[in-house]
Design a protein around this motif. Structure first.
Motif, PDB file in Angstrom:
ATOM      1  N   CYS A  53       0.830  -1.204   0.000  1.00  0.00           N
ATOM      2  CA  CYS A  53       0.000   0.000   0.000  1.00  0.00           C
ATOM      3  C   CYS A  53       0.869   1.261   0.000  1.00  0.00           C
ATOM      4  O   CYS A  53       0.356   2.356  -0.178  1.00  0.00           O
ATOM      5  CB  CYS A  53      -0.957   0.016   1.174  1.00  0.00           C
ATOM      6  SG  CYS A  53      -0.186   0.365   2.741  1.00  0.00           S
ATOM      7  N   TYR A 229      -4.326   2.272   0.720  1.00  0.00           N
ATOM      8  CA  TYR A 229      -4.591   1.101  -0.115  1.00  0.00           C
ATOM      9  C   TYR A 229      -3.987   1.366  -1.487  1.00  0.00           C
ATOM     10  O   TYR A 229      -4.337   2.340  -2.141  1.00  0.00           O
ATOM     11  CB  TYR A 229      -6.099   0.861  -0.219  1.00  0.00           C
ATOM     12  CG  TYR A 229      -6.497  -0.445  -0.880  1.00  0.00           C
ATOM     13  CD1 TYR A 229      -6.365  -1.650  -0.193  1.00  0.00           C
ATOM     14  CD2 TYR A 229      -6.998  -0.467  -2.167  1.00  0.00           C
ATOM     15  CE1 TYR A 229      -6.731  -2.844  -0.781  1.00  0.00           C
ATOM     16  CE2 TYR A 229      -7.376  -1.675  -2.764  1.00  0.00           C
ATOM     17  CZ  TYR A 229      -7.242  -2.855  -2.063  1.00  0.00           C
ATOM     18  OH  TYR A 229      -7.606  -4.045  -2.642  1.00  0.00           O
ATOM     19  N   MET A 234      -7.194   6.192   1.741  1.00  0.00           N
ATOM     20  CA  MET A 234      -8.619   5.865   1.696  1.00  0.00           C
ATOM     21  C   MET A 234      -9.384   6.651   2.750  1.00  0.00           C
ATOM     22  O   MET A 234     -10.508   7.057   2.545  1.00  0.00           O
ATOM     23  CB  MET A 234      -8.833   4.362   1.966  1.00  0.00           C
ATOM     24  CG  MET A 234      -8.207   3.448   0.951  1.00  0.00           C
ATOM     25  SD  MET A 234      -9.128   3.424  -0.598  1.00  0.00           S
ATOM     26  CE  MET A 234      -7.933   4.132  -1.700  1.00  0.00           C
ATOM     27  N   GLU A 235      -8.759   6.814   3.906  1.00  0.00           N
ATOM     28  CA  GLU A 235      -9.450   7.498   4.989  1.00  0.00           C
ATOM     29  C   GLU A 235      -8.449   8.090   5.967  1.00  0.00           C
ATOM     30  O   GLU A 235      -7.401   7.521   6.228  1.00  0.00           O
ATOM     31  CB  GLU A 235     -10.376   6.514   5.734  1.00  0.00           C
ATOM     32  CG  GLU A 235     -11.059   7.141   6.934  1.00  0.00           C
ATOM     33  CD  GLU A 235     -12.198   6.304   7.499  1.00  0.00           C
ATOM     34  OE1 GLU A 235     -12.542   5.265   6.921  1.00  0.00           O
ATOM     35  OE2 GLU A 235     -12.734   6.720   8.540  1.00  0.00           O
ATOM     36  N   HIS A 248     -14.817   4.572   5.330  1.00  0.00           N
ATOM     37  CA  HIS A 248     -14.527   3.870   4.087  1.00  0.00           C
ATOM     38  C   HIS A 248     -14.803   2.375   4.255  1.00  0.00           C
ATOM     39  O   HIS A 248     -14.477   1.809   5.289  1.00  0.00           O
ATOM     40  CB  HIS A 248     -13.063   4.093   3.723  1.00  0.00           C
ATOM     41  CG  HIS A 248     -12.770   3.839   2.282  1.00  0.00           C
ATOM     42  ND1 HIS A 248     -12.687   2.570   1.767  1.00  0.00           N
ATOM     43  CD2 HIS A 248     -12.570   4.679   1.252  1.00  0.00           C
ATOM     44  CE1 HIS A 248     -12.430   2.649   0.473  1.00  0.00           C
ATOM     45  NE2 HIS A 248     -12.355   3.923   0.128  1.00  0.00           N
ATOM     46  N   TYR A 250     -13.266  -0.023   3.078  1.00  0.00           N
ATOM     47  CA  TYR A 250     -12.026  -0.758   3.297  1.00  0.00           C
ATOM     48  C   TYR A 250     -11.619  -0.714   4.768  1.00  0.00           C
ATOM     49  O   TYR A 250     -11.200  -1.721   5.330  1.00  0.00           O
ATOM     50  CB  TYR A 250     -10.900  -0.190   2.420  1.00  0.00           C
ATOM     51  CG  TYR A 250      -9.570  -0.883   2.631  1.00  0.00           C
ATOM     52  CD1 TYR A 250      -9.442  -2.247   2.389  1.00  0.00           C
ATOM     53  CD2 TYR A 250      -8.459  -0.189   3.085  1.00  0.00           C
ATOM     54  CE1 TYR A 250      -8.236  -2.901   2.589  1.00  0.00           C
ATOM     55  CE2 TYR A 250      -7.254  -0.832   3.286  1.00  0.00           C
ATOM     56  CZ  TYR A 250      -7.146  -2.187   3.032  1.00  0.00           C
ATOM     57  OH  TYR A 250      -5.958  -2.830   3.243  1.00  0.00           O
ATOM     58  N   CYS A 287     -11.996   3.554  -8.720  1.00  0.00           N
ATOM     59  CA  CYS A 287     -11.574   3.410  -7.325  1.00  0.00           C
ATOM     60  C   CYS A 287     -10.704   2.167  -7.215  1.00  0.00           C
ATOM     61  O   CYS A 287     -11.055   1.109  -7.719  1.00  0.00           O
ATOM     62  CB  CYS A 287     -12.794   3.275  -6.424  1.00  0.00           C
ATOM     63  SG  CYS A 287     -12.371   2.891  -4.730  1.00  0.00           S
ATOM     64  N   PHE A 289     -10.181   0.273  -4.872  1.00  0.00           N
ATOM     65  CA  PHE A 289     -10.713  -0.773  -4.012  1.00  0.00           C
ATOM     66  C   PHE A 289     -11.903  -1.476  -4.674  1.00  0.00           C
ATOM     67  O   PHE A 289     -12.449  -2.420  -4.118  1.00  0.00           O
ATOM     68  CB  PHE A 289     -11.107  -0.136  -2.672  1.00  0.00           C
ATOM     69  CG  PHE A 289     -11.545  -1.107  -1.629  1.00  0.00           C
ATOM     70  CD1 PHE A 289     -10.729  -2.178  -1.276  1.00  0.00           C
ATOM     71  CD2 PHE A 289     -12.754  -0.963  -0.976  1.00  0.00           C
ATOM     72  CE1 PHE A 289     -11.118  -3.087  -0.305  1.00  0.00           C
ATOM     73  CE2 PHE A 289     -13.159  -1.868  -0.007  1.00  0.00           C
ATOM     74  CZ  PHE A 289     -12.332  -2.923   0.325  1.00  0.00           C
ATOM     75  N   CYS A 293     -14.601  -4.401  -3.137  1.00  0.00           N
ATOM     76  CA  CYS A 293     -15.520  -3.632  -2.304  1.00  0.00           C
ATOM     77  C   CYS A 293     -16.932  -4.187  -2.383  1.00  0.00           C
ATOM     78  O   CYS A 293     -17.444  -4.455  -3.467  1.00  0.00           O
ATOM     79  CB  CYS A 293     -15.523  -2.178  -2.776  1.00  0.00           C
ATOM     80  SG  CYS A 293     -16.566  -1.132  -1.764  1.00  0.00           S
ATOM     81  N   CYS A 318     -14.362   7.934  -0.997  1.00  0.00           N
ATOM     82  CA  CYS A 318     -15.355   6.939  -1.385  1.00  0.00           C
ATOM     83  C   CYS A 318     -16.637   7.665  -1.762  1.00  0.00           C
ATOM     84  O   CYS A 318     -17.036   8.623  -1.102  1.00  0.00           O
ATOM     85  CB  CYS A 318     -15.614   5.979  -0.225  1.00  0.00           C
ATOM     86  SG  CYS A 318     -16.842   4.721  -0.608  1.00  0.00           S
ATOM     87  N   HIS A 321     -19.341   6.725   1.187  1.00  0.00           N
ATOM     88  CA  HIS A 321     -18.800   6.599   2.543  1.00  0.00           C
ATOM     89  C   HIS A 321     -19.898   6.534   3.582  1.00  0.00           C
ATOM     90  O   HIS A 321     -20.956   7.150   3.455  1.00  0.00           O
ATOM     91  CB  HIS A 321     -17.823   7.735   2.849  1.00  0.00           C
ATOM     92  CG  HIS A 321     -18.392   9.094   2.603  1.00  0.00           C
ATOM     93  ND1 HIS A 321     -19.321   9.649   3.428  1.00  0.00           N
ATOM     94  CD2 HIS A 321     -18.152   9.979   1.613  1.00  0.00           C
ATOM     95  CE1 HIS A 321     -19.621  10.841   2.955  1.00  0.00           C
ATOM     96  NE2 HIS A 321     -18.942  11.064   1.856  1.00  0.00           N
TER      97      HIS A 321
END
Lengths: 322, 336
Positions: A53, A229, A234-235, A248, A250, A287, A289, A293, A318, A321
């Motif tokens: 990542c 990621y 991501m967050e 998120h 993930y 995205c 993910f 997802c 996202c 989210h």
């Protein structure tokens, strides 16, 4: 607390892949792909994510061990690297603790010399002053000054990590990047090292970037957590918010995947992700993910969601989210 | 509960390794049993003897190991320690099989995975590769590999870590063994992949009724998987019990220390973690009496004189401690 110590602005690190000596560099592995972060004074920022990542790469860029392909790191408002600033200068401000306490200590130097080396390189103090400082540091990390004449091979993993911490503290840095500092240690020793890191931080008002794949240790030590990621954020959330209410999908899956040391929770509902981590050489379109997802739809496969501030201090990348 | 029928019984297992600095006692008087269909977790830190114990069961310790005379491992009525190598080969991979921590180094890089999974079937059941192919595809389906027909000719390096561990599990289950030894099966994997593999193991256990000896240092994995737990320290079993009583009401101070040094994911973070002071003792210089006394906050003179025996307690478990913890102790969480 709110004054940023380090600002990371749009950092990218791309590696060429699949090219020969004179081959065209047309394929790139985007290890870190555009990351912007701030680290405040006295704060611990956790970086979590699975292998590939880019969390370690980002850590190494902040310490100056790697040069970013693009973007800049600012320390107290000034660019970290650039004209008239050497890597060595940087060492006074930012230090690093490594994952493998066996590989990161020179086996041919005794512990005093290992811990004193940063002082020697920066020509700080006389020999006697340096020795005194080394003894203080040894005691600070829970060893005794008598350990100074011994060699790394004589120490256990936990003790070596203490030596690594003492070395990182030698120059009184303001930021220490800890790259998986407890992953290689036994459970009972992990707790000792985490406590030591916290104590040292309280003493000196240090900031940490704490990189780990294990969420438990990160939760315990961090004020804020960044979830990564495949080279992207991501967050970003404060620790309590992240665990109470992950934004998120993930993040939610990561938290849910950690085995709980409580057998009464074994039948809880889990978010089980499908499939494997995609290769960072060839990340999914849209995205990153979307292939794993549970919420992904057509939009996620076409467009990449930007990292947006959802509520004060909470960021997520996202469309859906939580 | 399942009908309790003993599958494996280890009695007074004691082994040492000759080294340049003298004999190292790796395991000292270890006794336990595994019932049919049971998942038993063996927990301990590095050097506690958990891997040596497991490798003794499957006969894969280094040849220089010396077992004490009265050591006994009986599996379906046969003694595995005194067994000849040839006989052991018939059991290994057939009735007892094992998966390891690092699936990349335990797979042969030069053979496609289909052939590797078929190997135990060819060896133990005498089927040719062509005939065992159907069975291999079926195994790959069971461990959750998509499009197994297309994967047969893949080499280990073409697969991810999680996929490789699935292949290892398929190979281990090829001959329908009655005991699977899993040595840190998910330690090298990412968390989301770990959750997948644990799920595969749980499902397969339910379907086949296989017994599993799970070796791990991760208490989370233990809590999610095990029926019964054995805690090892310094080459000895210090506590044994069903998974709920071990986690809710540990009797041995070491078990309690281990449990409280894990940061919790649920609820508010504690400011400081409780720790066990000191480090694991050097197996060359084990203290007289209880091995844990140097790190134990309850230790008395008695502990340094005599080493405690593993005795049964009222909770249907066993503990080797002169001062086992009372039930109330768990509730009072005093942070040192």
């Amino acid at each position: 607390m709110s004054e940023p110590l380090v600002e990371i602005r749009n950092i990218k690190k791309h590696y060429p892949v699949g090219s020969g000596l004179f081959g065209k560099k047309d394929k790139w592995l985007k290890a870190v792909d555009g990351i912007t972060l701030e680290i405040n004074k006295g704060e611990t920022l956790g970086l979590v994510g699975e292998s590939g990542c880019g969390k370690s790469t980002l850590g190494r860029i902040v310490v100056g061990l790697l040069n970013p392909t693009e973007g800049e790191v600012f320390f107290e408002g000034k660019p970290l690297m650039g004209k008239g600033r050497s890597r060595r200068e940087l060492g006074k401000k930012i230090q690093m603790i490594f994952q493998d306490p066996y590989a990161s200590l020179n086996p041919r130097m005794n512990v005093s010399n290992i811990i004193g080396e940063p002082l020697l390189l920066h020509k700080i103090g006389t020999t006697r002053e340096r020795q005194k400082r080394v003894d203080e540091l040894l005691e600070r990390v829970g060893l005794s000054s008598a350990h100074g004449i011994r060699y790394p091979e004589e120490f256990s993993g936990g003790q070596r990590q203490r030596i690594g911490i003492a070395r990182a503290l030698a120059l009184n840095p303001q930021l220490i990047v800890c790259d998986e500092p407890v992953s290689a240690l036994d459970v009972s020793i992990q707790a000792q090292i985490l406590n030591l890191l916290k104590d040292v931080q309280e003493d000196r008002g240090l900031s940490y970037i704490f990189i780990a794949h294990g969420l438990q240790a990160v939760k315990h030590i961090s004020d804020r957590i960044v979830v990564m990621y495949l080279g992207k954020v991501m967050e970003i959330s404060r620790t309590e918010d992240l665990f109470d209410n992950p934004l998120h999908p993930y993040t939610a899956a990561l938290i849910s995947a950690v085995p709980e040391p409580d057998p009464t929770l074994r039948d809880r509902e889990r978010v089980l992700l499908k499939g494997d981590l995609p290769s960072p050489e060839n990340p999914p379109i849209g995205c990153r993910f979307n292939t794993r997802c549970p919420l992904a739809d057509q939009r996620c496969r076409q467009k990449e969601p930007p990292l947006e501030e959802v509520s004060p201090g909470r960021w997520a990348a996202c469309f859906y989210h939580g | 509960m399942k009908n309790r029928e003993k599958l494996l019984e280890v009695k007074h297992l004691q082994a040492c390794f000759p080294t340049q600095r003298g004999e190292v006692k790796a395991i000292n008087d270890v006794s336990f049993s595994i019932d049919k269909g049971e998942i038993v977790a063996l927990v301990g830190e590095s050097g506690s003897g958990k891997s040596v114990t497991a490798l003794s069961v499957i006969g894969l310790n280094t040849p220089s190991i010396k077992y004490e005379k009265n050591s006994d491992i009986s599996f379906k009525g046969k003694n595995l320690i005194s067994m000849k190598k040839k006989q052991m080969k018939k059991i290994r991979g057939n009735e007892i099989s094992m998966i390891f921590q690092d699936p990349l180094s335990s797979l042969n890089p030069l053979h496609p995975i289909g052939r590797q999974i078929a190997e135990p079937i060819q060896l133990h059941q005498g089927l040719s590769y062509i005939k065992s192919r159907e069975k291999v595809i079926d195994l790959l389906k069971k461990v959750g590999i998509p499009e197994p027909e297309k994967r047969l000719k893949d080499y280990p390096h073409q697969l991810s870590g999680g996929m490789r561990q699935r292949i290892m599990i398929a190979m281990a289950l090829a001959c329908n063994p009655s005991l699977l030894i899993a040595d840190e099966p998910t330690t090298a994997l990412d968390v989301t992949i770990q959750a997948q593999i644990l799920n595969v193991m749980r499902e397969l256990q339910k379907d086949t009724g296989i017994s599993i000896l799970l070796i791990t240092h991760d208490l989370g994995v233990v809590a999610e998987m095990a029926d019964r737990v054995l805690v090892m320290y310094g080459g000895e079993i210090v506590e044994e019990g069903d998974v709920f009583s071990i986690f809710q009401n540990p009797k041995h101070p070491y078990t309690e220390g281990l449990l409280s040094s894990v940061p919790k994911l649920r609820g508010a973070s504690e400011n400081r973690l409780r720790t066990i002071p000191g480090t694991v003792p050097n197996p060359l210089e084990l203290p007289k009496g209880c091995n844990f006394q140097t790190r134990c906050s309850y230790a008395t003179e008695q502990c340094s004189d005599l080493s405690p025996q593993l005795v049964s307690n009222e909770m249907n478990g066993k503990v080797a401690c002169w001062h086992p913890l009372e039930k109330v102790n768990k509730k009072v969480t005093n942070f040192v």
